[in-house]
Enzyme design. Structure first.
Site, PDB file in Angstrom:
ATOM      1  CG  ASP A 129     131.358-103.416 -19.814  1.00 59.73           C
ATOM      2  OD1 ASP A 129     130.134-103.587 -19.970  1.00 59.73           O
ATOM      3  OD2 ASP A 129     132.209-104.191 -20.264  1.00 59.73           O
ATOM      4  CG  ASP A 158     127.487-107.225 -19.020  1.00 56.72           C
ATOM      5  OD1 ASP A 158     127.109-107.595 -20.151  1.00 56.72           O
ATOM      6  OD2 ASP A 158     128.454-106.458 -18.855  1.00 56.72           O
TER       7      ASP A 158
END
Length: 193
Positions: A129, A158
């Site tokens: 991330d 995402d």
């Protein structure tokens, strides 16, 4: 009533979005891994509102399941999503009722799912991330969600899932309203006869 048939070409073309999301997601993650040491900030923009950082998530959204054992995480976050994506694709290709927007939204969601599954399988340290945004853009905002000052860090996969998921929900609502209005109009016309 005749059954609607959608040509296979119209079902295959939106798969371009799946491939694009997976490629962009994996290339961006590879660049982050190569150039930003884990658990550090690589770049800061707009006075800290947006940052590119390198963190790993062994759980799912909001780090749910991060403390579970490796076997449980593998089953819950790799095997089950692979099965779900497989089922979604079967439904996608068998269904002739999806609109064009719904087809593109579904393929974007699938691309995001595949992007994160690749990380879960091939990156034992967790999903990469790197997009980090300040919550409401204010350091000490009186508006808070779970007392967060920053939104949980995320990635391109995402983003694709969230954006395409919202598009899919809106398109289902719009389709439902259109069908309801058409049925109501048909009923009104039948009454006039």
């Amino acid at each position: 009533m005749e059954k609607k048939v959608v040509p296979l070409k119209e079902k295959i073309i939106p798969i371009i979005l799946t491939v694009l999301v997976v490629v962009l997601d994996q290339v961006s993650k590879a660049l982050v891994v190569k150039y930003i040491p884990q658990n550090t900030i690589g770049s800061v923009f707009l006075d800290g509102f947006f940052r590119i950082i390198h963190v790993r998530n062994t759980g799912v959204a909001f780090s749910v399941g991060a403390t579970w054992g490796q076997t449980m995480r593998n089953i819950m976050f790799s095997l089950i999503p692979i099965i779900v994506i497989g089922l979604v694709l079967v439904i996608y290709f068998r269904n002739n009722d999806f609109t064009k927007v719904q087809r593109w939204a579904i393929t974007g969601i699938v691309g995001g799912g595949i992007g994160n599954i690749i990380d879960r399988i091939f990156r034992p340290a967790g999903v990469v991330d790197f997009l980090d945004v300040q919550w409401f853009g204010m350091e000490n905002s009186p508006i808070s969600l779970f007392r967060m000052q920053r939104w949980p860090t995320f990635n391109i996969a995402d983003s694709a899932v969230v954006i395409c998921g919202i598009m899919l929900i809106i398109s289902f609502i719009v389709s439902s309203v259109k069908e309801k209005n058409a049925a109501q109009k048909k009923a009104e016309n039948a009454e006039e006869i």
